[in-house]
Structures are given as structure tokens and as C-alpha cells.
Design a protein around this motif. Structure first.
Motif, PDB file in Angstrom:
ATOM      1  N   LEU A 125     -35.719  -8.709   3.334  1.00  0.00           N
ATOM      2  CA  LEU A 125     -34.797  -9.046   2.340  1.00  0.00           C
ATOM      3  C   LEU A 125     -35.275  -8.699   0.840  1.00  0.00           C
ATOM      4  O   LEU A 125     -34.504  -8.538  -0.128  1.00  0.00           O
ATOM      5  N   MET A 126     -36.605  -8.940   0.456  1.00  0.00           N
ATOM      6  CA  MET A 126     -36.786  -8.862  -0.850  1.00  0.00           C
ATOM      7  C   MET A 126     -36.925  -7.254  -1.232  1.00  0.00           C
ATOM      8  O   MET A 126     -36.824  -6.954  -2.378  1.00  0.00           O
ATOM      9  N   PHE A 127     -37.041  -6.471  -0.175  1.00  0.00           N
ATOM     10  CA  PHE A 127     -36.776  -5.167  -0.349  1.00  0.00           C
ATOM     11  C   PHE A 127     -35.565  -4.610  -0.679  1.00  0.00           C
ATOM     12  O   PHE A 127     -35.268  -3.847  -1.800  1.00  0.00           O
ATOM     13  N   LEU A 128     -34.548  -5.395  -0.142  1.00  0.00           N
ATOM     14  CA  LEU A 128     -33.184  -4.968  -0.524  1.00  0.00           C
ATOM     15  C   LEU A 128     -32.825  -5.604  -1.810  1.00  0.00           C
ATOM     16  O   LEU A 128     -32.067  -4.859  -2.733  1.00  0.00           O
ATOM     17  N   LEU A 129     -33.204  -6.783  -2.002  1.00  0.00           N
ATOM     18  CA  LEU A 129     -33.003  -7.221  -3.554  1.00  0.00           C
ATOM     19  C   LEU A 129     -33.616  -6.446  -4.672  1.00  0.00           C
ATOM     20  O   LEU A 129     -33.117  -6.039  -5.641  1.00  0.00           O
ATOM     21  N   THR A 130     -34.884  -6.112  -4.354  1.00  0.00           N
ATOM     22  CA  THR A 130     -35.513  -5.302  -5.563  1.00  0.00           C
ATOM     23  C   THR A 130     -34.937  -3.915  -5.372  1.00  0.00           C
ATOM     24  O   THR A 130     -34.983  -3.190  -6.833  1.00  0.00           O
ATOM     25  N   LYS A 131     -34.692  -3.283  -4.386  1.00  0.00           N
ATOM     26  CA  LYS A 131     -34.007  -2.198  -4.524  1.00  0.00           C
ATOM     27  C   LYS A 131     -32.795  -1.971  -5.295  1.00  0.00           C
ATOM     28  O   LYS A 131     -32.406  -1.062  -6.158  1.00  0.00           O
ATOM     29  N   LEU A 132     -32.011  -3.074  -4.853  1.00  0.00           N
ATOM     30  CA  LEU A 132     -30.656  -3.285  -5.642  1.00  0.00           C
ATOM     31  C   LEU A 132     -30.894  -3.226  -6.941  1.00  0.00           C
ATOM     32  O   LEU A 132     -30.087  -2.588  -7.921  1.00  0.00           O
ATOM     33  N   ILE A 133     -31.976  -3.920  -7.470  1.00  0.00           N
ATOM     34  CA  ILE A 133     -32.113  -4.058  -8.884  1.00  0.00           C
ATOM     35  C   ILE A 133     -32.605  -2.581  -9.538  1.00  0.00           C
ATOM     36  O   ILE A 133     -32.028  -2.265 -10.677  1.00  0.00           O
ATOM     37  N   LYS A 134     -33.384  -1.823  -8.710  1.00  0.00           N
ATOM     38  CA  LYS A 134     -33.921  -0.681  -9.151  1.00  0.00           C
ATOM     39  C   LYS A 134     -32.740   0.405  -9.317  1.00  0.00           C
ATOM     40  O   LYS A 134     -32.645   1.214 -10.353  1.00  0.00           O
ATOM     41  N   SER A 135     -31.851   0.206  -8.449  1.00  0.00           N
ATOM     42  CA  SER A 135     -31.027   1.458  -8.146  1.00  0.00           C
ATOM     43  C   SER A 135     -29.360   1.217  -8.934  1.00  0.00           C
ATOM     44  O   SER A 135     -29.007   2.010  -9.488  1.00  0.00           O
ATOM     45  N   LYS A 136     -29.061  -0.194  -9.130  1.00  0.00           N
ATOM     46  CA  LYS A 136     -27.864  -0.404  -9.709  1.00  0.00           C
ATOM     47  C   LYS A 136     -28.093  -1.775 -10.792  1.00  0.00           C
ATOM     48  O   LYS A 136     -26.982  -1.776 -11.501  1.00  0.00           O
ATOM     49  N   GLY A 137     -29.262  -1.947 -11.119  1.00  0.00           N
ATOM     50  CA  GLY A 137     -29.435  -2.879 -12.188  1.00  0.00           C
ATOM     51  C   GLY A 137     -29.284  -4.175 -11.906  1.00  0.00           C
ATOM     52  O   GLY A 137     -28.644  -4.694 -10.930  1.00  0.00           O
ATOM     53  N   VAL A 138     -29.478  -5.072 -12.863  1.00  0.00           N
ATOM     54  CA  VAL A 138     -29.561  -6.523 -12.440  1.00  0.00           C
ATOM     55  C   VAL A 138     -27.918  -7.215 -12.565  1.00  0.00           C
ATOM     56  O   VAL A 138     -27.631  -8.159 -11.979  1.00  0.00           O
ATOM     57  N   ILE A 139     -26.960  -6.495 -13.074  1.00  0.00           N
ATOM     58  CA  ILE A 139     -25.863  -6.943 -12.905  1.00  0.00           C
ATOM     59  C   ILE A 139     -25.277  -6.758 -11.511  1.00  0.00           C
ATOM     60  O   ILE A 139     -24.475  -7.790 -11.109  1.00  0.00           O
ATOM     61  N   ALA A 140     -25.624  -5.930 -10.720  1.00  0.00           N
ATOM     62  CA  ALA A 140     -25.349  -5.677  -9.413  1.00  0.00           C
ATOM     63  C   ALA A 140     -25.927  -6.715  -8.673  1.00  0.00           C
ATOM     64  O   ALA A 140     -25.357  -7.205  -7.466  1.00  0.00           O
ATOM     65  N   LEU A 141     -27.029  -7.428  -9.028  1.00  0.00           N
ATOM     66  CA  LEU A 141     -27.688  -8.613  -8.175  1.00  0.00           C
ATOM     67  C   LEU A 141     -26.856  -9.973  -8.446  1.00  0.00           C
ATOM     68  O   LEU A 141     -27.165 -10.818  -7.540  1.00  0.00           O
ATOM     69  N   GLU A 142     -26.382 -10.253  -9.653  1.00  0.00           N
ATOM     70  CA  GLU A 142     -25.755 -11.341  -9.898  1.00  0.00           C
ATOM     71  C   GLU A 142     -25.123 -11.860  -8.762  1.00  0.00           C
ATOM     72  O   GLU A 142     -25.173 -13.184  -8.743  1.00  0.00           O
ATOM     73  N   PRO A 143     -24.155 -11.390  -8.183  1.00  0.00           N
ATOM     74  CA  PRO A 143     -23.156 -11.890  -7.140  1.00  0.00           C
ATOM     75  C   PRO A 143     -23.963 -12.445  -6.089  1.00  0.00           C
ATOM     76  O   PRO A 143     -23.742 -13.464  -5.535  1.00  0.00           O
ATOM     77  N   HIS A 144     -25.102 -11.699  -5.698  1.00  0.00           N
ATOM     78  CA  HIS A 144     -25.904 -12.113  -4.466  1.00  0.00           C
ATOM     79  C   HIS A 144     -26.859 -13.512  -4.870  1.00  0.00           C
ATOM     80  O   HIS A 144     -27.023 -14.267  -3.976  1.00  0.00           O
ATOM     81  N   LEU A 167     -43.256  -2.592   9.500  1.00  0.00           N
ATOM     82  CA  LEU A 167     -42.381  -3.033   8.261  1.00  0.00           C
ATOM     83  C   LEU A 167     -41.488  -1.685   7.860  1.00  0.00           C
ATOM     84  O   LEU A 167     -40.357  -1.745   7.755  1.00  0.00           O
ATOM     85  N   ASP A 168     -42.332  -0.633   7.861  1.00  0.00           N
ATOM     86  CA  ASP A 168     -41.417   0.516   7.851  1.00  0.00           C
ATOM     87  C   ASP A 168     -40.304   0.806   8.541  1.00  0.00           C
ATOM     88  O   ASP A 168     -39.178   1.224   8.066  1.00  0.00           O
ATOM     89  N   GLU A 169     -40.592   0.554   9.842  1.00  0.00           N
ATOM     90  CA  GLU A 169     -39.435   0.895  10.837  1.00  0.00           C
ATOM     91  C   GLU A 169     -38.373  -0.139  10.616  1.00  0.00           C
ATOM     92  O   GLU A 169     -37.098   0.168  10.768  1.00  0.00           O
ATOM     93  N   ALA A 170     -38.841  -1.436  10.377  1.00  0.00           N
ATOM     94  CA  ALA A 170     -37.741  -2.448  10.023  1.00  0.00           C
ATOM     95  C   ALA A 170     -36.883  -2.149   8.682  1.00  0.00           C
ATOM     96  O   ALA A 170     -35.910  -2.169   8.855  1.00  0.00           O
ATOM     97  N   VAL A 171     -37.420  -1.605   7.774  1.00  0.00           N
ATOM     98  CA  VAL A 171     -36.763  -1.247   6.538  1.00  0.00           C
ATOM     99  C   VAL A 171     -35.751  -0.097   6.933  1.00  0.00           C
ATOM    100  O   VAL A 171     -34.583  -0.168   6.389  1.00  0.00           O
ATOM    101  N   ASN A 172     -36.299   1.081   7.681  1.00  0.00           N
ATOM    102  CA  ASN A 172     -35.291   2.045   7.984  1.00  0.00           C
ATOM    103  C   ASN A 172     -34.381   1.706   8.966  1.00  0.00           C
ATOM    104  O   ASN A 172     -33.161   2.418   8.727  1.00  0.00           O
ATOM    105  N   GLU A 173     -34.244   0.544   9.588  1.00  0.00           N
ATOM    106  CA  GLU A 173     -33.096   0.272  10.540  1.00  0.00           C
ATOM    107  C   GLU A 173     -32.099  -0.650   9.659  1.00  0.00           C
ATOM    108  O   GLU A 173     -31.116  -1.130  10.501  1.00  0.00           O
ATOM    109  N   LEU A 174     -32.499  -1.083   8.355  1.00  0.00           N
ATOM    110  CA  LEU A 174     -31.638  -1.907   7.705  1.00  0.00           C
ATOM    111  C   LEU A 174     -30.227  -1.327   7.714  1.00  0.00           C
ATOM    112  O   LEU A 174     -29.990   0.213   7.530  1.00  0.00           O
TER     113      LEU A 174
END
Length: 291
Positions: free
Chosen positions: A83-102, A278-285
Motif C-alpha cells: 500500500l505504501m509503495f503504491l502511494l509513494t509511487k503515485l506521488i513520485k510519478s504523478k505528483g501530490v495532486i493525484a494523491l489527494e482523491p485517495h 516483497l518484490d514479488e508481491a509488489v510486482n503482482e500488484l
């Protein structure tokens, strides 16, 4: 489960040894209801006197919590890291504006809903959303955020530990309450001093059951349960520490993979997934979670 096994084993050894040594259960069983009422009633009364309603409720609720154990298992820690990987990746890739709805509506978020057990805990969800929201408000100095996080976690841990502390104090009081019950039994016996020796012996034996019962409850039930509850509170506190470490690492500018790896190192050893797990779990998201 282990608590029940431990209590049954202890009682079996104590009373089994007593019977094997030639002791008779009849005097104990006869005195037990009255002595139990005195000790238990006094214990409950003193518990209510010494705690406000909030702490008293935490202690009572904590009894069930101690028997069930920590709610977080190894799979839950893996879900949290993903979960934290996805949230931090979202910020890195699309910026904090994309995070706000979540973070404003986490129950409508595809990212949060992909991890139902984690997102169902409002304390965890609020903790994540509150501190990620602060980063969108330009409060992004990692050292300042870490200080605030540590103070918040300290406050949360202190509040969650209040129930365990209240039960621990109650457990320590039972031997003294057992003496109170025993003294009352002796007073009753002295009022019947003209009775035959066998009657007086039975009355004194019944009075001593109070001392025995108070010590037994204290050291084999009440205090151990309080210790177990504190262990559960400590174990569940690790879940928030993982979140803290990932957020602070993210604010230091690390990549999402590095941040969750730092978080993985904070997971208790018996719950910690390996790097490859963990790497396998992230890749399966699912790929559509960030769209």
C-alpha cells in the motif's frame, strides 16, 4: 489461546499437587464463593475508583484483546508495504495532486480498497492520510515531520497502554484483598471461639482460602493478562512505526522501492517478509491501481 492453556495448566498443577499431597477440595470449594465475592467485588470496586471511564473501558476491552492477540499478521505487514509503495509511487510519478482523491476519500480509493484489512482499520488509514496530507501542504521537511510523527506515536502508545497499566495495578492489589478476606474470616472465627476444635479448624481453613485465592488470581491470571495486553499493544505499535519510516524515507527523496525496503526493515523479525517476497508481491500488484 495460549492464555487459556496457561491458566488451565497452572490450575491443574496447583490443585493437582494439593490433592496428590493429600489435601481435600471440600473446604476450598465451600469457602470459594464467599471469598471470591469479597475479593472480586473489592477488586472491581477499586478498579472503578482508580480509573476514569475511558481508562476503565480500555482495560475491560483489553481483556478480549489480550486473549485474541495482535490483529496484525505477516500477510498484513506485506499488504501495508505494498500500500505504501503504491502511494509513494503515485506521488513520485504523478505528483501530490493525484494523491489527494485517495487521502481525502480513502474508502473510495482503488489503492486502499485493494488492501481491505489494512484500510478497514480507521486508525491506520487516518494516520497514513493525515501525514501524507501534510506533505501536500508543503510540510515536507523530513526532520520536522519525523519529530511530529514520533510525538504522535508516543502519545498513541501511551493512550493504548493505559488499559494494560490499569489491569496491572488491579492484579497487584489482589494479594492484599485476599488478606482482607482472610482477616474477615478470622474475625468470624473469633466470634465462634466456643465451638469445637474441628469446627474452628474448618473456619480458619476457609479464612485462609481468601489469602490463597488473592495470591493465585494475582500471579497466575490478572498480572499475566496485563503483561500480555501490553505485549499486544507494543506489537501493534510496530505497524505504525513501519508507516513512519516509509513516509520519512519518502520525504528524504528516496525512490518508492527504497522507502518500502526501509519500512520492511522495521517489521518485527517474525513477521518480516524477505526482500524477494516483497518484490514479488509488489510486482503482482494490479497495473490499473495508479490510473
Amino acid at each position: 489461546m495460549l492464555i487459556i492453556v496457561g491458566i488451565l495448566f497452572t490450575m491443574g498443577m496447583v490443585f493437582g499437587g494439593y490433592v496428590i499431597a493429600g489435601g481435600k477440595m471440600a473446604p476450598i470449594l465451600k469457602a470459594l464463593p464467599i471469598e471470591g465475592m469479597i475479593i472480586g467485588g473489592a477488586g472491581i470496586g477499586s478498579y472503578l475508583v482508580s480509573n476514569n471511564s475511558s481508562v476503565a473501558k480500555k482495560g475491560m476491552k483489553g481483556l478480549g484483546h489480550a486473549f485474541k492477540g495482535s490483529k496484525w499478521k505477516a500477510e498484513d505487514y506485506k499488504d501495508l508495504l505494498c500500500l505504501m509503495f503504491l502511494l509513494t509511487k503515485l506521488i513520485k510519478s504523478k505528483g501530490v495532486i493525484a494523491l489527494e482523491p485517495h487521502i481525502e476519500e480513502p474508502h473510495d480509493s482503488k489503492i486502499f480498497n485493494n488492501f481491505p484489512k489494512v484500510s478497514a482499520d480507521h486508525h491506520v488509514t487516518d494516520f497514513i492520510c493525515d501525514y501524507l496530507r501534510m506533505t501536500t501542504m508543503n510540510f515536507d521537511d523530513p526532520h520536522q515531520v519525523e519529530d511530529v510523527l514520533l510525538k504522535d506515536l508516543e502519545k498513541h502508545h501511551h493512550e493504548e497502554s493505559e488499559g494494560a497499566h490499569a489491569l496491572s495495578v488491579l492484579g497487584e492489589s489482589f494479594p492484599a484483598l485476599g488478606i482482607v478476606a482472610a482477616v474477615l474470616g478470622i474475625v468470624k472465627t473469633m466470634g465462634s471461639i466456643d465451638q469445637p476444635v474441628e469446627v474452628l479448624g474448618a473456619m480458619i481453613g476457609g479464612a485462609l482460602v481468601g489469602t490463597f485465592l488473592g495470591i493465585l488470581i494475582s500471579y497466575t491470571v490478572a498480572s499475566p493478562v496485563a503483561v500480555k495486553l501490553q505485549q499486544v499493544v507494543d506489537e501493534e505499535g510496530h505497524f505504525f512505526n513501519v508507516i513512519k519510516d516509509i513516509i520519512v524515507s519518502h520525504l528524504h527523496g528516496n525512490a518508492p522501492q527504497i522507502s518500502v525496503e526501509i519500512g520492511r526493515k522495521s517489521v518485527p523479525s517474525e513477521m518480516q517478509p524477505s526482500f524477494y517476497e516483497l518484490d514479488e508481491a509488489v510486482n503482482e500488484l494490479p497495473n490499473d491501481l495508479l490510473t
